[in-house]
Design a protein around this motif. Structure first.
Motif, PDB file in Angstrom:
ATOM      1  N   LEU A  58      14.779  25.716  46.109  1.00 41.91           N
ATOM      2  CA  LEU A  58      15.713  24.496  45.586  1.00 41.91           C
ATOM      3  C   LEU A  58      17.390  24.961  45.639  1.00 41.91           C
ATOM      4  O   LEU A  58      18.091  24.571  46.158  1.00 41.91           O
ATOM      5  N   PHE A  59      17.505  26.149  44.933  1.00 42.20           N
ATOM      6  CA  PHE A  59      18.834  26.664  44.707  1.00 42.20           C
ATOM      7  C   PHE A  59      19.423  26.803  46.239  1.00 42.20           C
ATOM      8  O   PHE A  59      20.633  26.501  46.354  1.00 42.20           O
ATOM      9  N   HIS A  60      18.626  27.419  47.171  1.00 43.51           N
ATOM     10  CA  HIS A  60      18.982  27.697  48.409  1.00 43.51           C
ATOM     11  C   HIS A  60      19.598  26.256  49.085  1.00 43.51           C
ATOM     12  O   HIS A  60      20.578  26.291  49.673  1.00 43.51           O
ATOM     13  N   HIS A  61      18.629  25.470  49.085  1.00 45.53           N
ATOM     14  CA  HIS A  61      19.028  24.353  49.809  1.00 45.53           C
ATOM     15  C   HIS A  61      20.028  23.473  49.183  1.00 45.53           C
ATOM     16  O   HIS A  61      20.746  22.641  49.867  1.00 45.53           O
ATOM     17  N   MET A  62      20.132  23.525  47.930  1.00 49.10           N
ATOM     18  CA  MET A  62      21.406  22.924  47.426  1.00 49.10           C
ATOM     19  C   MET A  62      22.690  23.507  47.612  1.00 49.10           C
ATOM     20  O   MET A  62      23.810  22.789  48.115  1.00 49.10           O
ATOM     21  N   LEU A  63      22.670  24.774  47.824  1.00 47.26           N
ATOM     22  CA  LEU A  63      23.953  25.599  48.439  1.00 47.26           C
ATOM     23  C   LEU A  63      24.034  25.289  49.947  1.00 47.26           C
ATOM     24  O   LEU A  63      25.289  24.808  50.236  1.00 47.26           O
ATOM     25  N   CYS A  64      23.131  25.117  50.759  1.00 43.18           N
ATOM     26  CA  CYS A  64      23.204  24.545  52.017  1.00 43.18           C
ATOM     27  C   CYS A  64      23.876  23.170  52.087  1.00 43.18           C
ATOM     28  O   CYS A  64      24.791  23.032  52.935  1.00 43.18           O
ATOM     29  N   LYS A  65      23.409  22.149  51.331  1.00 42.89           N
ATOM     30  CA  LYS A  65      24.075  20.782  51.359  1.00 42.89           C
ATOM     31  C   LYS A  65      25.419  20.759  51.032  1.00 42.89           C
ATOM     32  O   LYS A  65      26.347  20.126  51.494  1.00 42.89           O
ATOM     33  N   ARG A  66      25.751  21.883  49.693  1.00 45.20           N
ATOM     34  CA  ARG A  66      27.214  21.887  49.533  1.00 45.20           C
ATOM     35  C   ARG A  66      27.911  22.353  50.564  1.00 45.20           C
ATOM     36  O   ARG A  66      29.388  22.057  50.778  1.00 45.20           O
ATOM     37  N   GLY A  67      27.557  23.371  51.268  1.00 49.94           N
ATOM     38  CA  GLY A  67      28.390  24.094  52.474  1.00 49.94           C
ATOM     39  C   GLY A  67      28.523  23.145  53.425  1.00 49.94           C
ATOM     40  O   GLY A  67      29.771  22.975  54.058  1.00 49.94           O
ATOM     41  N   ASN A  68      27.383  22.368  53.764  1.00 49.93           N
ATOM     42  CA  ASN A  68      27.886  21.240  54.658  1.00 49.93           C
ATOM     43  C   ASN A  68      28.902  20.249  54.503  1.00 49.93           C
ATOM     44  O   ASN A  68      29.608  19.837  55.252  1.00 49.93           O
ATOM     45  N   TYR A 105      27.673  28.952  52.310  1.00 51.51           N
ATOM     46  CA  TYR A 105      26.628  29.541  53.233  1.00 51.51           C
ATOM     47  C   TYR A 105      26.098  30.882  52.993  1.00 51.51           C
ATOM     48  O   TYR A 105      25.012  31.228  53.087  1.00 51.51           O
ATOM     49  N   GLN A 106      27.128  31.859  52.659  1.00 54.72           N
ATOM     50  CA  GLN A 106      26.985  33.412  52.274  1.00 54.72           C
ATOM     51  C   GLN A 106      25.940  33.246  51.222  1.00 54.72           C
ATOM     52  O   GLN A 106      25.134  34.119  51.165  1.00 54.72           O
ATOM     53  N   GLU A 107      26.293  32.536  50.215  1.00 50.29           N
ATOM     54  CA  GLU A 107      25.457  32.490  48.911  1.00 50.29           C
ATOM     55  C   GLU A 107      24.219  31.996  49.177  1.00 50.29           C
ATOM     56  O   GLU A 107      22.939  32.527  48.840  1.00 50.29           O
ATOM     57  N   ALA A 108      23.932  30.964  50.061  1.00 52.18           N
ATOM     58  CA  ALA A 108      22.659  30.386  50.442  1.00 52.18           C
ATOM     59  C   ALA A 108      21.714  31.462  51.232  1.00 52.18           C
ATOM     60  O   ALA A 108      20.775  31.417  50.992  1.00 52.18           O
ATOM     61  N   TYR A 109      22.581  32.212  52.223  1.00 52.67           N
ATOM     62  CA  TYR A 109      21.946  33.306  52.863  1.00 52.67           C
ATOM     63  C   TYR A 109      21.286  34.121  51.881  1.00 52.67           C
ATOM     64  O   TYR A 109      19.981  34.593  52.371  1.00 52.67           O
TER      65      TYR A 109
END
Length: 778
Positions: free
Chosen positions: A568-578, A593-597
């Motif tokens: 969930l943390f990963h996907h939230m970071l992705c949406k924020r990056g988007n 995106y880096q943190e999500a990666y």
């Protein structure tokens, strides 16, 4: 009982002064051949009112008497002697706390001294007595004939903000139409009707028949009309159609220019009356019920902001503060907003200010501190019209007419954060009522103008009604929204991928998330936002700043607390990056995106994030770095033999190639991706590739480009992807511009701009705006 003996005698004396007979169990029960319970229940049913007196304790049957009075809809007057709560019986205190929040029919007052109690009881029951007589007369129906405009009751000296309604109604009545003025209590229907009637007398000199219908049925209305013309014996001798014909003859002979039925409470009463109306006699009806069996309907609701201030100023002017003092005070307009531009609410507020010689700030402070609610501000006694002391009293009257299920659904609105909700979310919150029953209850509420149907499944409540519903549920205490927060959490989880449904309820969803955050229920907030993220709401419906604020708070909460998994943390970071990228903030998007990666839970997600990092580099003009990320992503997708990952790589690569002007490469990459996405039946990706392919082919052939963009637009509609829809529309507009089809281009540009604004894609919004400015479409 020895307790409150003096007080009971004081009350009996006050009742005697008003010639009201009192029955007191301890004194009047006597010996009877039935049980004690049967005795007091029978007497409660016979009574017109219930009066309760409380201090430290209570009798064995007190609560049951009260409940029986409520069950039989008796007006209840409750007087509590001031005392420290600790000294009062705990069960009695619980009972008093509960009834302090009930709806219609209960007056609760505190007292200390005997003379204070006596005066309060006299005032309350004198008002009740007058109101009781008035309603009894209204229930029978009584017709009056007015020959002069100034004699018409309820006609205001000035009618604010109703000119269009006056003109519309006048035109309809000129054609002898049957016109309904409808709206919830306090909107000024009777005042508008009185003004219309006065105008007609002034225009043609013909008299107006005015009948305050109330709860009268058609037979009672017929009798009232007959009595007005001394013909009651004539209609008593006939029935059915003959009676209807006789009423028609009486109305024709009267040479009246208008018949007004004011405050109709039984909609079925007008069915026979309409049959009895002469063809040339217009009929004007006012009712809180939205009667459908009429020729024309005019909805009477809130005032516009400007007229609301005019009305407030008109009533507020006093010896200390003049018209300009109130008109130039910005707090006057703010007070009108708090009162939701409700005519009666503003009238009461204005007279309150006039009586106390205060500015609007005085009332705003009391509302903000919850000393008062907009619906509980009281009209000063010297201005009071019976039954209109507060907005709450006016609304209580109709609320009490609703059936139990409708009242339950109505109360649930008071638990909500905003006055607009879908049937599905409402059903999630109403206990023990299924979806179809909620719909039926909403239909009844809509008929009484308590709610309005906005869309098929969306209902809204006027702000004043919503404030009243909140007051009914919570009194003046701060609302407890925990039940609503839990209902929203369940609703979002259950409907996470039903984006249209979530969009309808987004105001309540956002408010629930904020309330959870403010009450430190961070886990609940994360669950609400998490459902939106995992259900791809952000991808298909974009974001607002409020939603991004909750997303930021959720990300921070997950950073601080131990996580069961990083998904969930990963996907939230992705949406924020988007969101950052869509807003043009590439640097922050890159960091997200880096943190999500770093916390990507699968190789597929790592591939997608590498593409995202490469895409940002390409947008920054760093093509060398972009290619490194794309190459790494391509190798990872091939290594894992993951075609879904591969098409994401091709999607980013083709888009980057197009942006740097390599249209041949963009076309080839997009074509590869298109073939794979069709094989995988991945419709959103197919649509994205068609947009890029169409844009790349634009330099080769405009019509081929349009074909792909239109196919992408069709896919966007099928899968409900607003972002893809906006991209397709923008590219279609460019193609039409090249074909010199400027009107079509302008239409597509405006649609694309609107969608980008709705999605929060400010970067794309700027691109469209720049294109429109450059070529004269703005």
């Amino acid at each position: 009982m020895a307790e409150l003996a003096e007080e009971r005698q004081i009350i009996k004396s006050a009742l005697s002064d008003l010639q009201i007979d009192a029955w007191v169990f301890e004194e009047d029960a006597g010996a009877r051949p039935v049980s004690i319970q049967e005795t007091y229940l029978d007497e409660v049913e016979k009574a017109n009112i219930y009066l309760g007196l409380f201090w430290l304790g209570y009798g064995a049957y007190t609560i049951e008497e009260y409940e029986h009075a409520r069950k039989h809809r008796k007006p209840c007057f409750v007087y509590q002697k001031q005392v420290d709560v600790e000294r009062r019986d705990r069960e009695l205190q619980s009972f008093l706390d509960r009834i302090s929040r009930v709806e219609k029919g209960v007056t609760i007052k505190w007292f200390e001294a005997l003379d204070e109690l006596a005066e309060t009881v006299r005032q309350d029951l004198a008002r009740w007595q007058a109101d009781f007589i008035y309603k009894r007369q209204a229930a029978r129906g009584r017709a009056l004939l007015y020959r002069r405009a100034e004699d018409i009751p309820a006609k205001p000296a000035i009618l604010f903000g109703r000119d269009e309604m006056l003109e519309a109604a006048g035109g309809f009545l000129e054609d002898a139409r049957h016109v309904l003025l409808t709206g919830y209590g306090g909107t000024g229907k009777s005042a508008l009707a009185a003004t219309i009637a006065a105008r007609r007398i002034q225009a043609d000199g013909r008299p107006v028949i005015w009948l305050r219908a109330g709860y009268a049925d058609s037979e009672t209305i017929f009798e009232a009309i007959a009595q007005l013309f001394d013909a009651k014996q004539d209609i008593d001798q006939v029935e059915d159609q003959a009676r209807i014909q006789k009423i028609k003859e009486l109305l024709t002979a009267s040479k009246a220019g208008l018949l007004v039925l004011d405050d109709v409470r039984k909609p079925q009463a007008i069915v026979a009356l309409r049959e009895a109306m002469p063809e040339t006699l217009p009929l004007l009806i006012t009712s809180r019920y939205d009667i459908r069996n009429v020729d024309e309907t005019i909805a009477v609701s809130e005032l516009t902001p400007g007229y609301a201030v005019d009305l407030l100023v008109h009533h507020a002017v006093n010896a200390r503060f003049g018209e300009e003092d109130y008109r130039n005070d910005p707090r006057s307009a703010q007070l009108c907003r708090e009162l939701a531009f409700h005519p009666l609410g503003i009238t009461i507020a204005g007279t309150w200010l006039a009586k106390r010689e205060r500015r609007a700030e005085a009332l705003l402070q009391r509302i903000e501190s919850r000393k008062l609610a907009p619906s509980t501000i009281e009209m000063p006694e010297s201005f009071v019209q019976e039954g209109r002391e507060t907005v709450k009293i006016v609304l209580d009257e109709m609320f009490y007419e609703l059936d139990e299920q409708a009242r339950k659904v109505f109360n649930t609105f008071g638990a909500l954060f905003t006055p607009k909700v879908s049937v599905d979310l409402l059903a999630e919150l109403v206990e023990g009522v299924d979806l179809l029953d909620v719909e039926d209850a909403l239909d009844e509420l809509a008929s009484w103008n308590f709610v309005r149907r906005e869309e098929a499944d969306l209902y809204s409540m006027h702000d004043m009604i919503h404030s009243y519903a909140e007051t009914v549920l919570y009194g003046l205490e701060k609302p407890d929204r925990q039940a609503a927060i839990s209902a929203v959490r369940r609703f979002v989880a259950e409907h996470a991928r039903e984006h249209d449904m979530l969009g309808l309820d987004m105001p309540n969803i956002l408010a629930a998330g904020k309330e959870a955050q403010q009450s430190d229920a961070m886990q609940v907030m994360v669950q609400i936002v998490g459902a939106l993220v995992m259900g791809e709401y952000f991808d298909h419906r974009g974001h607002t700043q409020e939603l991004l604020d909750l997303l930021d708070a959720s990300i921070q909460a997950l950073r601080k607390e131990p996580r069961e998994s990083d998904e969930l943390f990963h996907h939230m970071l992705c949406k924020r990056g988007n969101a950052y990228v869509n807003q043009g903030n590439l640097e922050k998007g890159f960091y997200c995106y880096q943190e999500a990666y770093d916390v990507a839970p699968t190789l597929h997600r790592k591939t997608v994030l590498l593409c995202g990092l490469g895409g940002v580099c390409a947008m920054q003009g760093n093509n060398v770095e972009a290619e490194k990320y794309f190459q790494e992503a391509y190798e990872l997708a091939n290594t894992s033999e993951n075609p879904k990952a591969l098409i994401r790589v091709l999607e980013y690569q083709s888009d980057a190639a197009f942006k740097k002007g390599d249209h041949e490469a963009a076309r080839d990459l997009a074509f590869q991706g298109l073939e794979i996405s069709i094989q995988l039946e991945d419709r959103p990706r197919e649509g994205a590739f068609r947009v890029t392919l169409g844009a790349a082919e634009f330099n080769i052939g405009i019509f081929k480009s349009l074909e792909n963009h239109r196919a992408a637009l069709q896919i966007a509609a099928q899968v409900g992807d607003l972002s893809l829809q906006a991209d397709a529309l923008f590219n279609i507009a460019i193609a039409h511009h090249a074909l010199e089809d400027f009107e079509q281009a302008k239409d597509n540009l405006q649609q694309a701009l609107s969608l980008y604004q709705r999605l929060g894609h400010s970067h794309d919004e700027r691109d469209v705006s720049a294109f429109m400015q450059r070529f004269g479409y703005a």
